[in-house]
Scaffold this motif. Structure first.
Motif: not given
Length: 206
Positions: A134-141
């Motif tokens: 989830a953190w990786t997806q937030l960083e991507t966004a």
């Protein structure tokens, strides 16, 4: 770059002022849209399998249900303690004006008004409560939003400095809780922190 390559301005001059000196090229907007759809899809999938929060449902092979439940409860409580400490530390660094906006559910406090240590503390709170995926997806966004901001000349509502953080009291006297939210132009991540654990939710807010 021609005027035809610009996105139309919604909402007239007020919207234009809010979004900065210019809007991004269409190809950047399309790329951003694809990235955001991928992020939203990934976060939705993580929500379905219960893997948004740092303490997920996975159990080691051969573990007993009782043993897993006990270890999960201890880990969830420890996570809640760390997250609560981070929220308290961030609040203690605020002056009266910034603290009032940090606790304003409608406005929140922009990350751009935090110094480097405060911003690291704020983002560290969400790094603490989110699973690695989830953190990786937030960083991507956030990276996609930052690229869109740069493509538009900077200073737009897509900039990560325009993301807001909110910390509110929640729950009851018998079951106290803290609500924390990181909100961008189109994506928000919220967490409820209780003594026995943390619940996380992602949502499309644009």
């Amino acid at each position: 770059m021609s005027d035809d390559d610009r996105l139309p301005t919604a909402g007239g001059s007020d919207a234009a002022a809010r979004l900065g000196p210019e809007l991004p090229p269409r190809h950047e907007s399309r790329r951003h849209g694809r990235v955001l759809r991928q992020v939203i899809g990934a976060l939705a999938a993580l929500a379905v399998i219960g893997s948004l929060a740092a303490i997920g449902p996975a159990a080691p092979a051969g573990a007993t249900a009782l043993g897993v439940a006990a270890r999960t409860a201890v880990a969830a409580a420890a996570l809640a303690t760390r997250a609560s400490a981070r929220t308290a530390e961030l609040e203690q660094r605020m002056d009266a004006d910034r603290l009032a906006r940090l606790r304003d559910a409608d406005r929140g406090l922009p990350l751009g008004e935090l110094d480097e240590e405060e911003r690291a503390l704020a983002l560290g709170l969400f790094r603490e409560v989110l699973s690695q995926d989830a953190w990786t997806q937030l960083e991507t966004a956030m990276a996609a939003d930052e690229e869109l901001d740069l493509a538009a000349g900077g200073g737009t509502a897509w900039a990560t400095s325009a993301y807001t953080i909110t910390i509110l009291d929640a729950g009851t006297a018998e079951d106290p809780a803290r609500f924390v939210q990181l909100r961008g132009l189109e994506l928000g991540v919220s967490a409820i922190i209780r003594a026995d654990g943390v619940a996380v939710e992602a949502e499309l807010v644009g």
